[in-house]
Structure formats: C-alpha cells, structure tokens
Motif scaffolding. Structure first.
Motif, short mmCIF file in Angstrom:
data_model
loop_
_atom_site.label_atom_id
_atom_site.label_comp_id
_atom_site.label_asym_id
_atom_site.label_seq_id
_atom_site.Cartn_x
_atom_site.Cartn_y
_atom_site.Cartn_z
N GLU A 1 0.81 -1.21 0.00
CA GLU A 1 0.00 0.00 0.00
C GLU A 1 0.85 1.27 0.00
OE1 GLU A 1 -3.24 0.01 -0.33
OE2 GLU A 1 -3.36 -2.18 -0.32
N ARG A 2 1.90 1.28 0.80
CA ARG A 2 2.67 2.51 0.99
C ARG A 2 3.76 2.71 -0.06
NH1 ARG A 2 3.49 4.29 7.27
NH2 ARG A 2 1.38 5.14 7.42
N ILE A 3 4.20 1.65 -0.69
CA ILE A 3 5.31 1.77 -1.63
C ILE A 3 4.86 1.41 -3.05
CG2 ILE A 3 7.61 0.93 -2.23
CD1 ILE A 3 8.10 0.54 0.78
N PHE A 4 4.41 0.17 -3.26
CA PHE A 4 4.12 -0.28 -4.62
C PHE A 4 2.84 0.31 -5.19
CE2 PHE A 4 7.46 -3.16 -3.62
CZ PHE A 4 8.05 -3.45 -4.84
N LYS A 5 1.93 0.77 -4.36
CA LYS A 5 0.73 1.43 -4.87
C LYS A 5 0.83 2.95 -4.82
CE LYS A 5 -2.48 -2.37 -4.01
NZ LYS A 5 -3.75 -2.80 -3.36
N LYS A 6 2.02 3.45 -4.50
CA LYS A 6 2.25 4.89 -4.47
C LYS A 6 3.26 5.35 -5.51
CE LYS A 6 -0.37 6.06 -0.92
NZ LYS A 6 -1.51 7.01 -1.07
N ASP A 7 4.29 4.52 -5.75
CA ASP A 7 5.38 4.92 -6.63
C ASP A 7 5.09 4.56 -8.09
OD1 ASP A 7 6.71 5.75 -4.39
OD2 ASP A 7 8.15 4.10 -4.34
N TRP A 8 5.83 5.19 -8.98
CA TRP A 8 5.81 4.79 -10.38
C TRP A 8 6.61 3.51 -10.54
CZ3 TRP A 8 2.99 6.80 -14.34
CH2 TRP A 8 2.37 8.03 -14.12
N LEU A 9 6.03 2.54 -11.25
CA LEU A 9 6.63 1.21 -11.40
C LEU A 9 6.99 0.97 -12.86
CD1 LEU A 9 3.90 -0.73 -9.38
CD2 LEU A 9 6.06 0.17 -8.48
N ALA A 10 8.24 0.62 -13.12
CA ALA A 10 8.63 0.22 -14.47
C ALA A 10 8.08 -1.17 -14.73
CB ALA A 10 10.15 0.22 -14.59
N VAL A 11 7.36 -1.35 -15.85
CA VAL A 11 6.73 -2.65 -16.13
C VAL A 11 7.18 -3.27 -17.45
CG1 VAL A 11 4.68 -2.19 -14.75
CG2 VAL A 11 4.69 -1.57 -17.18
N ALA A 12 7.68 -2.47 -18.42
CA ALA A 12 7.97 -3.04 -19.73
C ALA A 12 8.81 -2.08 -20.54
CB ALA A 12 6.67 -3.36 -20.49
N ARG A 13 9.38 -2.60 -21.63
CA ARG A 13 10.03 -1.77 -22.63
C ARG A 13 9.03 -1.48 -23.75
NH1 ARG A 13 14.53 1.17 -22.64
NH2 ARG A 13 14.75 0.74 -24.88
N VAL A 14 9.18 -0.32 -24.39
CA VAL A 14 8.26 0.02 -25.47
C VAL A 14 8.38 -0.95 -26.64
CG1 VAL A 14 8.10 2.48 -24.89
CG2 VAL A 14 9.92 1.68 -26.43
N GLU A 15 9.56 -1.59 -26.80
CA GLU A 15 9.71 -2.57 -27.88
C GLU A 15 8.76 -3.75 -27.72
OE1 GLU A 15 13.98 -2.05 -26.56
OE2 GLU A 15 12.16 -0.92 -26.11
#
Length: 396
Positions: A51-65
C-alpha cells in the motif's frame, strides 16, 4: 488511496514490539545493526509495503519494444492488482485494470496482439484504449450509456523507452518522479537502446533482500570473484545517495562481455560519457524506487525489475538492451549472449545466499548482526525504507 485502519493498527503493534531493534538499524553506519526478521517475514508488514510503496510509486513494467505495434498488449498482476498495458491504434501506450465493468472478470490473459478485448463471460468488448465498444442485450437497459463505460484506467507514462504505471491518482508526475535518476542516467538516452530479450526468475526471498544484495559491495569479492572481477572495494566506492534508498555510482573497470561490442564502436552520443572517464571502460549502476535497478556500460545495459510476490517470494525480470545501431549486425544475438550469461551467473551465485538468509530469518537462532562499513548503501536503503513505513503508524 486510504490504507485500512486495521492494517495500520496491526503493523503498529508489531512495529512497537520490534522498535528497539529498528532503532539499532537507524544508528549511524559504524554503530548500526541489520533489521529484525519481522521486516522480511511478516505478512502484515508486507501488506503495508504494497500500500505505501508499490501502490504509491511509479513502477517500471515493460520496454516500449514489447508494445510497439497497435494491438500489442501485456497483462500483469502487480501486488494483487490485475492490469493490461496496450498499444492502441494511434501507437499510444495505455494501462487499465483487467476487470470487466459488467461482472468483474478478466478480459485478457498473457501477452500478444489483438484488435479488441472481449470478456469471456458475456462478451462485453473493449477497444485498445479500454473503452467499451460492444455489450449485447444492453440497448433497452435504462440509463446505460456505452460511451460512459470503460475499463478503469491506470496512470501510465513512458520515459526513455520504459513504460511505467502508477496506481495512485494523487502521485507526483512521472517526470518529477524520475528527475533525480534522469539527472544521473539521462545521458544514456535509453530510448536509443533496444531489447534483445526479457528473462524472469523467481527467488524464495523477500523483495527487499534482493535490493540489499544488489547494493552490498561487501560481498562482491567473496561471492563473485570471477563474474565481477576487478571490482573496486568499498573504500574506493563513490556514490550519490538519492531519495527512497536510490543511488547512482560510476566507475572504470574491464569486463569480458563488452569485447563483442568493442569492434562495433562506441555509440556516438556516448563517446564522451561519463565525463572524466574512459567510455570504453566506464560502468555505472543505480537504483530507483521501488523496483528499477540499472547496471550499465556504453555498449549495453542490464535492468532488473523486482516484484514482490509474498513476504517470502519475489520475481525478477531481467532486461538486456544494447544500442539500436548494433542490431544492424546479423550476429547481434550472439554478441548479446555473454551479457545474458553473465547476469544469469550473478543471480544464481546470489540465489543460495539470500534464500538461505530468508529461511534462517524464521529460525529461533536468528539475530540481526552489526553492519560493516562496506554496507553503506544497504544502510541508506534500510534507513529510507524505515522512514516511509514508520510514518504515521499508531503508537502501541
């Protein structure tokens, strides 16, 4: 986004119980002790981290490729939240919850290319931006407007070829979030790099132990004498500490995997970077909260995205990218292979150590030990983590 009061109370009680050990971890490095086992084994603390970290911060999920053609999509479950990331007809990348607005079933699975998303339950159909475009037997339903329905959006954005998502509508902008990191690594122009492949590994350990291990210079010469040969010792290690436990460091040393690229030449935009270093030997590493680690050279970059699965299990997605100009070579896959093999070896050398640490944290004999002065980045990461987690916890 409001955190459940009962969860805060549960964590507050546990936090108070281990407060003395937490205080020892907050001491200056030369006096500090590692964290107590509850921080890595407690289900309640893990829930609050989500709740405090992973649902608050921006998360890298993939490359545009991975999402470059209209209709390309990927599905994820991130800390229990199911989402779709898709490229629409205008080549815009959007994210939305993988939850049908009718009954709540998932409308997509896996990765692939598709024209529309169709719920497998009642065939409600959505376009590549998540808008509802078809719903059978709803024409005569009073007050129902097809145009007002869509899969619930998730904030998303792209920075230097990386796709990010954020679950918090009130979070700072992506541009602001990455600013400190971009100041150090923006010169890479990672949008000019290209992905060879993504590899996932699952480790039986808490997600924080992976990050602590990545920044633990103290273990390099013991555990990685061949894979990380010629690494500088802690006494020579220069770094910039950044927010939320992040850091950036630059150095010079030789590594075997760059040899297949040296004959291809330096990318023109990196011929004089980093300043004051020989670009052919220069390397860097860095971390941006909460899941984005970089190990870079001018010839290629390895990124590791860390995902918590439970209090005692995590996944890592390993990305190997090289400058796009190298993909003109017919043997580019063979040239990239040494990077991938080296990273695999490093992870597998680390695995038994951090999984052993996780197992022993559940044993009665476990006691957190004193930190070494070579664990300066571990101390920084832990201190920032404690600040975020302890803020506003009920006193018990």
């Amino acid at each position: 986004m409001t955190i459940d009061t009962e969860l805060l109370n549960q964590v507050g009680k546990r936090w108070s119980k281990i407060g003395a050990d937490i205080d020892k971890a907050r001491m200056p490095l030369a006096e500090a002790t590692h964290l107590p086992s509850d921080i890595y084994t407690s289900d309640e603390i893990f829930e609050l981290e989500k709740e405090r970290i992973f649902k608050k911060d921006w998360l890298a999920v993939a490359r545009v490729e991975e999402l470059e053609k209209p209709g390309d999509y990927m599905t994820f479950e991130i800390v229990g939240e199911p989402i779709i990331v898709a490229c629409n007809a205008d080549r815009e990348i959007n994210a939305f919850y993988n939850v049908c607005v009718h009954r709540g079933t998932e409308v997509a699975s896996g990765n692939g290319n598709i024209k529309t998303f169709s719920c497998p339950y009642h065939a409600w159909t959505y376009d590549l931006s998540g808008h509802l475009v078809g719903a059978a037997y709803m024409d005569d339903v009073k007050g129902f407007d097809l145009d007002d329905c869509r899969l619930q959006p998730v904030r998303s954005g792209v920075w230097q070829g990386w796709v990010f998502v954020n679950f918090d509508d009130d979070a700072e902008s992506l541009e602001s979030f990455v600013a400190e990191y971009a100041e150090e690594f923006g010169a890479y122009q990672q949008e000019r790099f290209r992905l060879n492949q993504r590899v996932r590994k699952t480790l039986d350990c808490n997600w924080k132990l992976i990050h602590e291990n990545f920044v633990d210079i103290y273990h390099f010469l013991t555990l990685h004498p061949d894979t990380l040969a010629n690494w500088q010792g802690p006494e020579e290690y220069q770094y910039r500490a950044m927010k939320h436990g992040g850091y950036a460091t630059f150095y010079e040393n030789e590594t075997s995997w760059i040899k297949p690229f040296q004959e291809l030449g330096l990318p023109e935009w990196l011929a004089d970077w980093p300043a004051g270093m020989d670009p052919a030997l220069a390397g860097c590493s860095g971390f941006m909260t909460p899941n984005f680690t970089i190990f870079g050279r001018v010839y290629g970059i390895v990124h590791v995205l860390v995902w918590p699965l439970s209090a005692s299990q995590s996944a890592v997605d390993i990305y190997c990218t090289v400058p796009e100009q190298y993909f003109d070579q017919d043997d580019i896959v063979e040239r990239v292979t040494p990077i991938e093999e080296l990273m695999d070896m490093i992870i597998e050398e680390d695995r038994p150590m951090i999984e052993s640490l996780q197992r022993n944290m559940t044993k009665g004999a476990f006691r957190p030990g004193r930190m070494s002065t070579g664990e300066m980045l571990v101390h920084h990461y832990i201190s920032c983590y404690l600040d975020r987690m302890a803020d506003g916890l009920p006193k018990n």
